[in-house]
Design an enzyme around this catalytic site. Structure first.
Site, mmCIF file in Angstrom:
data_model
loop_
_atom_site.group_PDB
_atom_site.id
_atom_site.type_symbol
_atom_site.label_atom_id
_atom_site.label_comp_id
_atom_site.label_asym_id
_atom_site.label_seq_id
_atom_site.Cartn_x
_atom_site.Cartn_y
_atom_site.Cartn_z
ATOM 1 N N CYS A 282 -0.968 0.730 7.374
ATOM 2 C CA CYS A 282 -2.095 0.505 7.760
ATOM 3 C C CYS A 282 -2.993 -0.497 6.685
ATOM 4 O O CYS A 282 -3.302 -1.981 7.760
ATOM 5 C CB CYS A 282 -3.307 1.794 7.012
ATOM 6 S SG CYS A 282 -2.835 3.629 8.188
ATOM 7 N N ARG A 283 -2.896 -0.512 5.372
ATOM 8 C CA ARG A 283 -3.550 -1.739 5.009
ATOM 9 C C ARG A 283 -3.363 -2.858 4.670
ATOM 10 O O ARG A 283 -3.344 -4.262 4.478
ATOM 11 C CB ARG A 283 -4.277 -0.686 3.489
ATOM 12 C CG ARG A 283 -5.436 0.233 3.531
ATOM 13 C CD ARG A 283 -6.062 0.933 2.457
ATOM 14 N NE ARG A 283 -4.294 2.019 1.814
ATOM 15 C CZ ARG A 283 -4.546 2.193 0.682
ATOM 16 N NH1 ARG A 283 -5.123 2.412 -0.214
ATOM 17 N NH2 ARG A 283 -2.838 3.257 0.678
ATOM 18 N N SER A 284 -1.730 -2.797 3.994
ATOM 19 C CA SER A 284 -1.113 -3.690 3.613
ATOM 20 C C SER A 284 -0.243 -4.484 5.131
ATOM 21 O O SER A 284 -0.275 -5.702 5.194
ATOM 22 C CB SER A 284 0.211 -3.269 2.820
ATOM 23 O OG SER A 284 1.316 -2.509 2.807
ATOM 24 N N ASP B 46 -8.464 4.233 1.560
ATOM 25 C CA ASP B 46 -6.482 4.571 2.767
ATOM 26 C C ASP B 46 -7.978 5.695 4.000
ATOM 27 O O ASP B 46 -8.425 6.142 3.712
ATOM 28 C CB ASP B 46 -6.404 5.952 1.642
ATOM 29 C CG ASP B 46 -5.209 5.793 2.927
ATOM 30 O OD1 ASP B 46 -4.904 5.362 4.060
ATOM 31 O OD2 ASP B 46 -4.221 6.463 2.385
ATOM 32 N N ASN C 22 2.088 0.822 4.242
ATOM 33 C CA ASN C 22 2.283 0.692 4.914
ATOM 34 C C ASN C 22 2.113 0.413 6.487
ATOM 35 O O ASN C 22 3.149 0.252 7.139
ATOM 36 C CB ASN C 22 3.642 -0.141 4.883
ATOM 37 C CG ASN C 22 4.500 -1.264 5.097
ATOM 38 O OD1 ASN C 22 5.772 -2.001 5.613
ATOM 39 N ND2 ASN C 22 3.556 -2.235 5.364
ATOM 40 N N CYS D 285 0.570 -1.115 0.310
ATOM 41 C CA CYS D 285 0.247 -0.079 -0.215
ATOM 42 C C CYS D 285 1.299 1.726 -0.169
ATOM 43 O O CYS D 285 1.741 0.612 0.092
ATOM 44 C CB CYS D 285 -1.280 -0.019 0.894
ATOM 45 S SG CYS D 285 -0.355 0.303 2.964
HETATM 46 P P1 4NP Z 1 -1.884 3.268 4.051
HETATM 47 O O1 4NP Z 1 -1.848 4.212 4.778
HETATM 48 O O2 4NP Z 1 -0.846 2.850 2.618
HETATM 49 O O3 4NP Z 1 -2.720 2.490 3.993
HETATM 50 O O4 4NP Z 1 -0.436 2.354 5.689
HETATM 51 C C1 4NP Z 1 -1.137 5.262 4.492
HETATM 52 C C2 4NP Z 1 -0.856 5.844 5.770
HETATM 53 C C3 4NP Z 1 0.035 7.118 5.384
HETATM 54 C C4 4NP Z 1 -0.214 8.076 4.513
HETATM 55 C C5 4NP Z 1 -0.768 7.508 3.105
HETATM 56 C C6 4NP Z 1 -1.409 6.027 3.720
HETATM 57 N N1 4NP Z 1 0.628 8.784 4.524
HETATM 58 O O5 4NP Z 1 0.928 9.578 3.926
HETATM 59 O O6 4NP Z 1 1.143 8.992 5.631
#
Ligand code: 4NP
Length: 161
Positions: free
Chosen positions: A18-20, A133, A16, A13
């Site tokens: 939240c989702r993955s 997200d 790294n 994702c």
């Molecule tokens: P993820 O969520 O891609 O599911 O881990 C996010 C976490 C942090 C950010 C973007 C997406 N960020 O921009 O910091």
């Protein structure tokens, strides 16, 4: 018993956190519950490097914990070129992640790349093919992502075992 090589899957994702890591942790948990842990090598990575070395977002950890999956020991890392050779399958949680993966994919990379919900065959029924997200969302956003990943992981476990 015939020893087979484990199937290696990398979930990707943006951050790294939240989702993955959720996709990694839930599938690992289900594999362990079903005595299939040795059949899989699971990992996750982010497109970006902002959170490298950090545990998953505490809201994602809490949501997963409420459903019996522990994510607290995972640590974020960024995808690297070697991943395109090391894994059998790289699953992107959203379309931007997949587009970014394809841009960096070496010509001779051996990993199959796919969109997570498409690969699980869930996109048609859900009416969308991305795991949204939850980072800027509320508690419901994290729970919704959990439910999606929970269902997808049941399918993945059957499909990849
Ligand atoms: P993820 O969520 O891609 O599911 O881990 C996010 C976490 C942090 C950010 C973007 C997406 N960020 O921009 O910091």
């Amino acid at each position: 018993m015939i020893a087979t090589r484990p199937t290696s899957v990398l979930f990707v994702c943006l951050g790294n956190i939240c989702r993955s890591p959720l996709a990694e942790g839930v599938l690992r948990h289900k594999a362990e519950e079903n005595g299939l842990a040795e059949q899989f090598l699971l990992d996750s990575a982010g497109i970006g490097a902002w959170h490298v070395g950090n545990p998953p977002d505490r809201r994602m950890v809490a949501t997963a914990h409420s459903h019996g999956t522990d994510l607290s020991r995972l640590r974020a890392r960024q995808i690297g070129l070697e991943d395109y050779y090391a894994f059998d399958l790289i699953l992107a949680l959203d379309r931007n992640n997949l587009a970014d993966l394809r841009k960096s994919q070496p010509r001779d990379g051996t990993a199959e790349l796919a969109l997570y919900l498409d690969y699980c065959g869930l996109s048609q029924r859900l009416g969308f093919n991305e795991v949204p997200d939850p980072y800027y969302g509320g508690r419901d956003a994290f729970e919704d992502v959990y439910q999606m990943v929970d269902e997808a992981s049941d399918i993945l476990l059957q499909k990849l075992r």
